[in-house]
Design an enzyme around this catalytic site. Structure first.
Site, PDB file in Angstrom:
ATOM      1  N   ASP A   1      85.844  70.133 -19.760  1.00  0.00           N
ATOM      2  CA  ASP A   1      84.264  70.618 -20.630  1.00  0.00           C
ATOM      3  C   ASP A   1      83.318  70.956 -19.425  1.00  0.00           C
ATOM      4  O   ASP A   1      83.856  70.640 -17.813  1.00  0.00           O
ATOM      5  CB  ASP A   1      83.597  70.241 -21.560  1.00  0.00           C
ATOM      6  CG  ASP A   1      82.196  69.782 -22.040  1.00  0.00           C
ATOM      7  OD1 ASP A   1      81.712  70.784 -22.217  1.00  0.00           O
ATOM      8  OD2 ASP A   1      81.556  68.379 -22.175  1.00  0.00           O
TER       9      ASP A   1
ATOM     10  N   GLN B   1      81.849  69.992 -32.652  1.00  0.00           N
ATOM     11  CA  GLN B   1      83.143  70.562 -32.238  1.00  0.00           C
ATOM     12  C   GLN B   1      84.400  69.953 -32.460  1.00  0.00           C
ATOM     13  O   GLN B   1      85.154  71.043 -32.740  1.00  0.00           O
ATOM     14  CB  GLN B   1      81.906  70.574 -30.689  1.00  0.00           C
ATOM     15  CG  GLN B   1      83.588  71.315 -29.404  1.00  0.00           C
ATOM     16  CD  GLN B   1      83.332  73.078 -29.509  1.00  0.00           C
ATOM     17  OE1 GLN B   1      81.924  73.224 -30.212  1.00  0.00           O
ATOM     18  NE2 GLN B   1      84.364  73.434 -29.673  1.00  0.00           N
TER      19      GLN B   1
ATOM     20  N   ARG C   1      84.564  77.086 -35.583  1.00  0.00           N
ATOM     21  CA  ARG C   1      83.002  76.063 -35.448  1.00  0.00           C
ATOM     22  C   ARG C   1      82.152  76.520 -37.296  1.00  0.00           C
ATOM     23  O   ARG C   1      81.804  75.059 -37.800  1.00  0.00           O
ATOM     24  CB  ARG C   1      81.433  76.642 -34.846  1.00  0.00           C
ATOM     25  CG  ARG C   1      82.108  75.829 -33.175  1.00  0.00           C
ATOM     26  CD  ARG C   1      82.264  74.359 -32.963  1.00  0.00           C
ATOM     27  NE  ARG C   1      80.783  73.840 -33.366  1.00  0.00           N
ATOM     28  CZ  ARG C   1      79.693  73.563 -32.797  1.00  0.00           C
ATOM     29  NH1 ARG C   1      79.838  74.243 -31.470  1.00  0.00           N
ATOM     30  NH2 ARG C   1      79.134  72.517 -33.508  1.00  0.00           N
TER      31      ARG C   1
ATOM     32  N   CYS D   1      84.716  73.923 -25.432  1.00  0.00           N
ATOM     33  CA  CYS D   1      83.864  74.745 -26.246  1.00  0.00           C
ATOM     34  C   CYS D   1      82.553  75.489 -26.131  1.00  0.00           C
ATOM     35  O   CYS D   1      82.422  75.383 -26.793  1.00  0.00           O
ATOM     36  CB  CYS D   1      83.351  72.734 -26.471  1.00  0.00           C
ATOM     37  SG  CYS D   1      82.144  72.801 -25.331  1.00  0.00           S
TER      38      CYS D   1
ATOM     39  N   HIS E   1      80.521  64.611 -30.395  1.00  0.00           N
ATOM     40  CA  HIS E   1      80.350  66.157 -30.471  1.00  0.00           C
ATOM     41  C   HIS E   1      81.330  66.374 -31.287  1.00  0.00           C
ATOM     42  O   HIS E   1      81.959  66.885 -31.561  1.00  0.00           O
ATOM     43  CB  HIS E   1      80.271  67.001 -29.287  1.00  0.00           C
ATOM     44  CG  HIS E   1      80.198  68.311 -29.487  1.00  0.00           C
ATOM     45  ND1 HIS E   1      79.142  68.963 -30.640  1.00  0.00           N
ATOM     46  CD2 HIS E   1      79.794  69.798 -28.670  1.00  0.00           C
ATOM     47  CE1 HIS E   1      79.048  70.235 -30.914  1.00  0.00           C
ATOM     48  NE2 HIS E   1      79.289  70.404 -29.176  1.00  0.00           N
TER      49      HIS E   1
ATOM     50  N   ARG F   1      70.506  68.206 -33.124  1.00  0.00           N
ATOM     51  CA  ARG F   1      71.106  67.955 -31.623  1.00  0.00           C
ATOM     52  C   ARG F   1      70.414  67.025 -31.407  1.00  0.00           C
ATOM     53  O   ARG F   1      68.704  67.902 -30.686  1.00  0.00           O
ATOM     54  CB  ARG F   1      71.139  69.320 -31.104  1.00  0.00           C
ATOM     55  CG  ARG F   1      71.790  69.601 -30.012  1.00  0.00           C
ATOM     56  CD  ARG F   1      72.042  70.566 -29.279  1.00  0.00           C
ATOM     57  NE  ARG F   1      73.678  70.817 -29.724  1.00  0.00           N
ATOM     58  CZ  ARG F   1      74.372  71.732 -29.619  1.00  0.00           C
ATOM     59  NH1 ARG F   1      74.009  72.850 -28.259  1.00  0.00           N
ATOM     60  NH2 ARG F   1      75.574  72.045 -30.065  1.00  0.00           N
TER      61      ARG F   1
END
Ligand code: CP
Ligand code: NVA
Length: 323
Positions: free
Chosen positions: A242, A149, A310, A282, A146, A119
């Site tokens: 988001d 996700q 996830r 998310c 991402h 990440r």
């Protein structure tokens, strides 16, 4: 749930055509459906308490240059459930944080571990890791993408709607962030119609949009971008949003709060969606900013199924790349 889906035999056991999982765009539609199939399979095994140690004795390194709750824990637990082990490596503690290069770090860690999840900030950093690592590299979030996700998001839609192809997904908010980009790539890959509503100046990356439109020609999906949230939400099966200020963008918080006010997901906006729409986020979420509490904590919200997924989606990625 599997039997609600019109299943295609070619989805089972499709091998990943590349070493790494950096974007959804790099996967073929069959690879995405194969990952989802395997995720559902392992979810069932886990719920029934049946061991599935496909990665027995394997080790995954987890490099984090940004904070995380879900990504860290789901990868650590996922590796354990697959019979392997994960090592958490905060950039604050390893030499990467003191200036050791990504390429040296990738070469060294490849001598110890069987896979790396990273990440980080710039997407080019993970590409540098990928070019220098001899083990699979998984994108645990960059400023641009991402993908883990979004695989979990597709899994959640598939479970709740019984299909993906032909559904309308509406994304409202920052069109230029990692979630918007991976949702665009993921939705068109599986034949969904995605409509992105964002303020002028916060539209999706032009290259990602261009490629997604090309992909959509093959899958029957589509992508549209608008600055009108009502237009995007009209007859949507899935509404997604988001945060307005992603990690690393904190200095822009004040101007973003102003720009995004008309892009809040609330009861008024969701009235334009289909009666049985589902809401995704998310997480982490900011109630009262990008979404109101009555939506994220309301009857259409599936955000905790999404968070759980996830784990299942990532186990499928790990198995596909490291088995
Ligand atoms: N959604 C997500 O990636 O959460 P974390 O930042 O907690 O990992
Ligand atoms: N767009 C958000 C996603 C967090 C999981 C961020 O990058 O901060």
């Amino acid at each position: 749930m599997l039997n609600k889906v019109k299943w295609q035999p070619e989805w089972v056991g499709t091998k990943m055509s590349q070493k790494d999982f950096l974007t959804i765009e790099q996967c073929t539609p069959n690879e995405v459906m194969s990952l989802l199939t395997d995720a559902l399979h392992m979810k069932k095994l886990q719920k029934q308490g049946i061991p599935h140690p496909y990665l027995s004795g394997k080790v995954l390194g987890l490099i984090f240059e940004k904070s995380s709750t879900r990504t860290r824990v789901s990868f650590e637990v996922g590796m354990l459930q697959l019979g392997g082990h994960a090592i958490f490596l905060s950039s604050k503690d390893i030499q990467l944080g003191r200036g050791e290069t990504a390429s040296d770090t990738a070469k060294v860690l490849s001598r110890y571990v069987d896979g790396l999840m990273i990440r980080t900030f710039s997407h080019s950093s993970i590409e540098e890791f990928s070019q220098n690592a001899t083990v699979p590299v998984i994108n645990g979030l960059t400023d641009l993408h991402h993908p883990c996700q979004v695989l979990a998001d597709l899994l959640t839609v598939l479970e709740h709607k019984g299909k993906l192809n032909g559904l309308k997904m509406c994304y409202v908010g920052d069109g230029n962030n990692n979630m918007a980009h991976s949702l665009i790539e993921g939705a068109v890959k599986v034949g969904m119609h995605i409509s992105v509503a964002s303020p002028v100046g916060y539209e999706p990356n032009a290259d990602i949009l261009y490629q997604a439109k090309l992909d959509a020609e093959h899958t029957g999906g589509s992508v549209t971008v608008t600055s009108n949230p009502v237009e995007a939400a009209k007859a949507a099966d899935v509404i997604v949003t988001d945060v307005w200020t992603s990690m690393g963008m904190e200095s822009e918080q004040e101007e973003r709060l102003k720009a995004f006010q008309p892009f809040q997901v609330n009861l008024e906006l969701c009235e334009h969606a289909k009666k049985d729409y589902i809401f995704l986020h998310c997480l982490p979420a900011h109630r009262g900013e990008e979404v109101t509490a009555d939506i994220i904590d309301g009857p259409h919200s599936v955000v905790f199924d999404e968070a759980e997924n996830r784990l299942h989606a990532q186990k499928a990625i790990l198995k596909a790349l490291m088995d």
